[in-house]
Design a protein around this motif. Structure first.
Motif, PDB file in Angstrom:
ATOM      1  N   ASN A  99      -8.261  -7.415  66.594  1.00  0.00           N
ATOM      2  CA  ASN A  99      -7.031  -7.636  66.361  1.00  0.00           C
ATOM      3  C   ASN A  99      -6.459  -6.950  65.040  1.00  0.00           C
ATOM      4  N   SER A 105       3.345  -5.515  62.724  1.00  0.00           N
ATOM      5  CA  SER A 105       2.797  -5.029  64.062  1.00  0.00           C
ATOM      6  C   SER A 105       1.772  -6.187  64.155  1.00  0.00           C
ATOM      7  N   SER A 126       0.394  -2.818  71.095  1.00  0.00           N
ATOM      8  CA  SER A 126       0.918  -3.345  69.925  1.00  0.00           C
ATOM      9  C   SER A 126       2.266  -3.996  70.018  1.00  0.00           C
ATOM     10  N   MET A 127       2.244  -5.130  69.439  1.00  0.00           N
ATOM     11  CA  MET A 127       3.726  -5.770  69.474  1.00  0.00           C
ATOM     12  C   MET A 127       4.457  -5.683  68.086  1.00  0.00           C
ATOM     13  N   ASP A 128       5.351  -5.000  68.240  1.00  0.00           N
ATOM     14  CA  ASP A 128       6.140  -4.321  66.975  1.00  0.00           C
ATOM     15  C   ASP A 128       7.520  -4.954  66.610  1.00  0.00           C
ATOM     16  N   ARG A 177      -1.609  -6.211  66.805  1.00  0.00           N
ATOM     17  CA  ARG A 177      -2.401  -5.556  67.676  1.00  0.00           C
ATOM     18  C   ARG A 177      -3.337  -6.577  68.226  1.00  0.00           C
TER      19      ARG A 177
END
Ligand code: BG6
Length: 512
Positions: free
Chosen positions: A394, A407, A425-427, A409
């Protein structure tokens, strides 16, 4: 005043525009030393113009340019108009009040003339004796200008005024000793509270967002320590070369130009303990405490913990670019580093045993500044046999530029019958989440200096401590037997030695 920054942080989380519109400057004259120079026309005047256009400066505001170059008031006014694309009526009207003083910085008469001009502006415009002196001169003149100002009494506000402040550009010294000497000289004429040392990285919106992220959310801080973080990577990569600054750069190098100031400041904010309040004293106290915890390298360890590189010719975005040694003003056998990679350790409760890998350089593959926290693997992977090769640990990545954001991850199941896990990925993108223009770093810092908010400026003890960290490296490199710089092709990610530095610890640089 300091509480303004606090409300500003709250503002970031609530409002749709991230600008600090709640700040408004008092009546003031800003005096720019080095007014004919590149920084004045490239950064300072355009930033003042932006402040004028935003309506956050007082009607009673003027600028006095000071430099050796012969210029009249109207020449300086013309320069101020020309260096700002699309001058508005508000800017033209403000500029009509600007004045210029030609003179040497070591000549007292320059300062007496300046004093007369300031007194006159106080009377005609109503600037009320408030003065902001901005030193955009050669660093060798900083102490001289401060001392001359004091000799004519300009280290104090004018009649009826509230403040006289000194804004100082980087570089602040070239090693610990020269920084201490400069601090001492300045303190003979100005109190520390009057001195605002600039690091433009602190004016960047996303650098400040580190504070918002860490201290206004419950989900990040609990994992922000040695129990969960495996290591941290800081990258400050530039694709540009030294441009027209070869001569200056020869005397600096990447360690002085970027690591001692920008990297140390970013590390300070990312690694410090929570401050009791978001104000000038609390934040800077915490940053300096953190800097004091960074392990000072033993001279014989420098070679194994630090890599210095220099760009050779290469290719960038389809264009062939020349080697550093072929740049104007650079010695053909120069050993100046345009790249640094290093491993730092922080000796405190929170970060013990967590390596911090830093890399910075010019003529790298692309322009990107980010801080990545890589997390430890989970203690037991129940489905280890079914993991996709693409599953990485992560990460939380703080993207400072060019695409500002954050971000996270993490592993997610690949859709389908089989149970495969892959990194996704959460951006969060700053540009998408907030509308409105983000103020330029200089714009923010100049307004803060006018308002008297020192939070984003560097204190004397911080500057000294960051030199204390880099000094052993400088000393090692100055040795005639020190190993030479490692060459890297322009357009790459630096010398292979930089890869070895991190791979020795069974880790890798993130691909950016
Ligand atoms: C300056 C350095 O402080 O920062 C330059 O002197 C460098 O060499 C610049 O190019 C990078 O700033 P930014 O804001 O473009 O990341």
């Amino acid at each position: 005043m300091e509480s303004t920054t606090e409300s500003e942080l709250t503002e970031i989380t609530k409002s749709s525009t991230p600008t600090s519109t709640d700040k408004h400057a008092p009546p003031v004259t800003m005096i720019i030393f080095g007014a004919s120079g590149d920084l004045t026309s490239r950064k300072i005047l355009p930033s003042i113009a932006a402040l004028v256009n935003r309506g956050v400066l007082d009607e009673a505001f003027s600028v006095v340019g000071v430099a050796r170059t012969e210029m009249s008031d109207s020449d300086f006014q013309k320069l101020a108009i020309e260096c700002v694309p699309d001058s508005t009526d508000a800017w033209k009207s403000a500029v009509s009040r600007f004045r210029y003083v030609t003179g040497e910085y070591d000549d007292l008469s320059t300062f007496s003339t300046l004093q007369n001009v300031l007194d006159e502006l106080d009377k005609t415009i109503g600037t009320q004796g408030n003065r902001l002196f901005y030193l955009a001169t050669l660093p060798s003149m900083f102490a001289e200008v401060a001392s001359q100002l004091a000799q004519v009494g300009l280290n104090k506000p004018g009649p009826g005024g509230l403040f006289a402040r000194l804004v100082i550009e980087k570089p602040f010294g070239r090693d610990l000793q020269s920084a201490i000497t400069l601090n001492r000289s300045l303190h003979e004429s100005f109190d520390e509270a009057q001195i605002y040392r600039i690091d433009h990285y602190l004016g960047k919106e996303t650098v400040q967002n580190v504070l918002a992220l860490r201290f206004s959310n419950a989900i990040f801080e609990p994992v922000w320590d040695r129990r969960y973080v495996d290591h941290i990577q800081v990258t400050v990569a530039e694709s540009i070369g030294v441009e027209h600054r070869g001569g200056f750069y020869e005397t600096a190098g990447a360690l002085r130009d970027i690591v001692q100031n920008h990297v140390m400041q970013v590390l300070g904010l990312v690694l410090m303990e929570p401050a009791a309040q978001v104000d000038g004293q609390s934040i800077r106290d915490e940053k300096v405490k953190l800097l004091r915890s960074i392990e000072i390298m033993e001279p014989d360890k420098v070679d194994s913990l630090v890599v210095r590189g220099q760009y050779d010719q290469g290719w960038l975005e389809g264009n062939q670019v020349s080697a550093y040694r072929q740049e104007d003003g650079v010695a053909p056998d120069s050993n100046t580093e345009t790249f640094v990679a290093m491993k730092l350790m922080v000796d405190n409760w929170r970060w013990a045993g967590v390596p911090i890998y830093v890399r910075t350089g010019k003529r790298l593959q692309k322009r990107v500044t980010e801080v990545a926290l890589q997390f430890k693997r989970v203690p037991h992977l129940a489905f280890a046999d079914r993991l996709s090769r693409e599953l990485t640990p992560n990460y939380i990545i703080l993207r400072v530029q060019p695409e500002e954001g954050i971000s996270v991850r993490f592993g997610a199941k690949v859709p389908g019958q089989s149970f495969r896990v892959k990194t996704v990925s959460m951006d969060f993108s700053y540009g998408d989440a907030f509308s409105g223009e983000t103020p330029d770093a200089y714009e923010r810092l100049i307004l803060d200096a006018m308002v008297g908010d020192p939070t984003l400026f560097i204190r004397a003890d911080e500057v000294a401590q960051s030199w204390t960290i880099v000094d052993p490296i400088l000393e090692n490199w100055a040795d005639e037997f020190a190993s030479p710089v490692s060459m890297y092709p322009a357009g790459s990610w630096g010398p292979t030695d930089a890869d070895l530095l991190i791979e020795r610890d069974q880790r890798r640089w993130l691909i950016l």
